[in-house]
Design a protein around this motif. Sequence first.
Motif, PDB file in Angstrom:
ATOM      1  N   ALA A 117      44.198  33.037  59.477  1.00  0.00           N
ATOM      2  CA  ALA A 117      43.985  32.019  58.448  1.00  0.00           C
ATOM      3  C   ALA A 117      44.006  32.681  57.083  1.00  0.00           C
ATOM      4  N   TYR A 118      44.643  32.034  56.137  1.00  0.00           N
ATOM      5  CA  TYR A 118      44.704  32.512  54.766  1.00  0.00           C
ATOM      6  C   TYR A 118      44.009  31.511  53.851  1.00  0.00           C
ATOM      7  N   ALA A 119      43.419  32.012  52.786  1.00  0.00           N
ATOM      8  CA  ALA A 119      42.825  31.161  51.765  1.00  0.00           C
ATOM      9  C   ALA A 119      43.306  31.661  50.411  1.00  0.00           C
ATOM     10  N   VAL A 120      43.470  30.738  49.483  1.00  0.00           N
ATOM     11  CA  VAL A 120      43.954  31.062  48.142  1.00  0.00           C
ATOM     12  C   VAL A 120      42.907  30.599  47.139  1.00  0.00           C
ATOM     13  N   THR A 121      42.451  31.509  46.277  1.00  0.00           N
ATOM     14  CA  THR A 121      41.423  31.165  45.301  1.00  0.00           C
ATOM     15  C   THR A 121      41.871  31.524  43.894  1.00  0.00           C
ATOM     16  N   THR A 122      41.531  30.660  42.958  1.00  0.00           N
ATOM     17  CA  THR A 122      41.780  30.922  41.548  1.00  0.00           C
ATOM     18  C   THR A 122      40.653  31.787  40.992  1.00  0.00           C
ATOM     19  N   LEU A 123      41.005  32.718  40.141  1.00  0.00           N
ATOM     20  CA  LEU A 123      40.032  33.626  39.530  1.00  0.00           C
ATOM     21  C   LEU A 123      39.949  33.385  38.031  1.00  0.00           C
ATOM     22  N   PRO A 124      38.790  33.667  37.413  1.00  0.00           N
ATOM     23  CA  PRO A 124      37.566  34.167  38.036  1.00  0.00           C
ATOM     24  C   PRO A 124      36.779  33.053  38.721  1.00  0.00           C
ATOM     25  N   ARG A 134      31.653  36.782  52.761  1.00  0.00           N
ATOM     26  CA  ARG A 134      30.623  36.591  53.773  1.00  0.00           C
ATOM     27  C   ARG A 134      31.165  35.961  55.048  1.00  0.00           C
ATOM     28  N   LEU A 135      32.246  35.223  54.921  1.00  0.00           N
ATOM     29  CA  LEU A 135      32.851  34.575  56.087  1.00  0.00           C
ATOM     30  C   LEU A 135      33.852  35.485  56.794  1.00  0.00           C
ATOM     31  N   GLY A 136      33.951  36.731  56.372  1.00  0.00           N
ATOM     32  CA  GLY A 136      34.804  37.687  57.072  1.00  0.00           C
ATOM     33  C   GLY A 136      36.244  37.740  56.613  1.00  0.00           C
ATOM     34  N   VAL A 156      45.295  34.594  40.742  1.00  0.00           N
ATOM     35  CA  VAL A 156      45.105  33.991  42.061  1.00  0.00           C
ATOM     36  C   VAL A 156      44.937  35.107  43.081  1.00  0.00           C
ATOM     37  N   ARG A 157      43.972  34.933  43.974  1.00  0.00           N
ATOM     38  CA  ARG A 157      43.744  35.912  45.037  1.00  0.00           C
ATOM     39  C   ARG A 157      43.988  35.261  46.396  1.00  0.00           C
ATOM     40  N   TRP A 158      44.688  35.986  47.242  1.00  0.00           N
ATOM     41  CA  TRP A 158      44.887  35.569  48.622  1.00  0.00           C
ATOM     42  C   TRP A 158      43.923  36.336  49.519  1.00  0.00           C
ATOM     43  N   TRP A 159      43.373  35.611  50.513  1.00  0.00           N
ATOM     44  CA  TRP A 159      42.451  36.177  51.486  1.00  0.00           C
ATOM     45  C   TRP A 159      43.012  35.943  52.885  1.00  0.00           C
ATOM     46  N   ARG A 160      42.645  36.848  53.817  1.00  0.00           N
ATOM     47  CA  ARG A 160      43.091  36.708  55.198  1.00  0.00           C
ATOM     48  C   ARG A 160      41.898  36.897  56.129  1.00  0.00           C
TER      49      ARG A 160
END
Length: 205
Positions: A117-124, A134-136, A156-160
Motif C-alpha cells: 500500500a502506498y500513501a501520498v502526503t502533502t508537506l509540510p 506509527r502505522l509502519g 509531496v512525500r510518498w510512503w510505502r
Amino acid sequence: MESGIRVATPADAGEVRRIYAPFCEDSAVTFEESVPDESEMVDRIEETLETYPWLVCERDGDVVGYAYASKLRKRRAYEWVVELSVYVAEDARRSGVGRALYESLFAVLERQGVRDAYAVTTLPNPATVRFHERLGFERFADFPRVGYTQGDWHDVRWWRREIATKPMDPERPDPFPEVRESADWDELVATGEPHLEFGDQDVVG
C-alpha cells in the motif's frame, strides 16, 4: 458511546463530503481545490467498491472518518499494489479513528491479495508524517515543490507499507465484492475497532 467500522454506502456521500470539504477549502492537503458535490461523492464510492474497500467509522450514528483504497496505476502489473486515503472529522481526531480505519483496511486488502500500500502526503504536515510512521509506513520518495495550490508550492512525500509478502507467481487479487462474501467478513472489517476503544492518538490530514 457506540462506534464501529463498516463499508460505505452511497447514502454516506453527504457526510463523507462534509468531512472532506475542509481539506479542500482550508488546506493544501489534497490538491483538490473545489469540493466535489454529493453526486460526485456517490459516484466515487460506488466506483471504488467495485474493486476496493471504502470504509467509514461511525460514532452514535454519525460518520466521523473514512478510508479507502484505489488503483495506483492502470496497467495490470500494478494490480497487487494500491494507494490509500484516510480522512477524519476535526472533532473526532486524537481518538483512534484514523488508525482503526487503516487497520481494518489493511486486513481487507490482505484478504483480497494486495501486497503493498502506498500513501501520498502533502508537506509540510508533521501530524500526518507521525501518523504514517506509527502505522509502519516507510518514507519512499520526496518530490520537492511539485504542486502549486493555496498560493504556494508544496512538496509531496510518498510512503510505502507492506501488506503481505510477494510470491514468485501470485494469484490475481480478488475484487472487493467477493471478499465481502467471506464467512468471517464481520470480524475482518472490525479488525481496527479495538483502537477506537483504546483511544490511540492520531491526527491525519
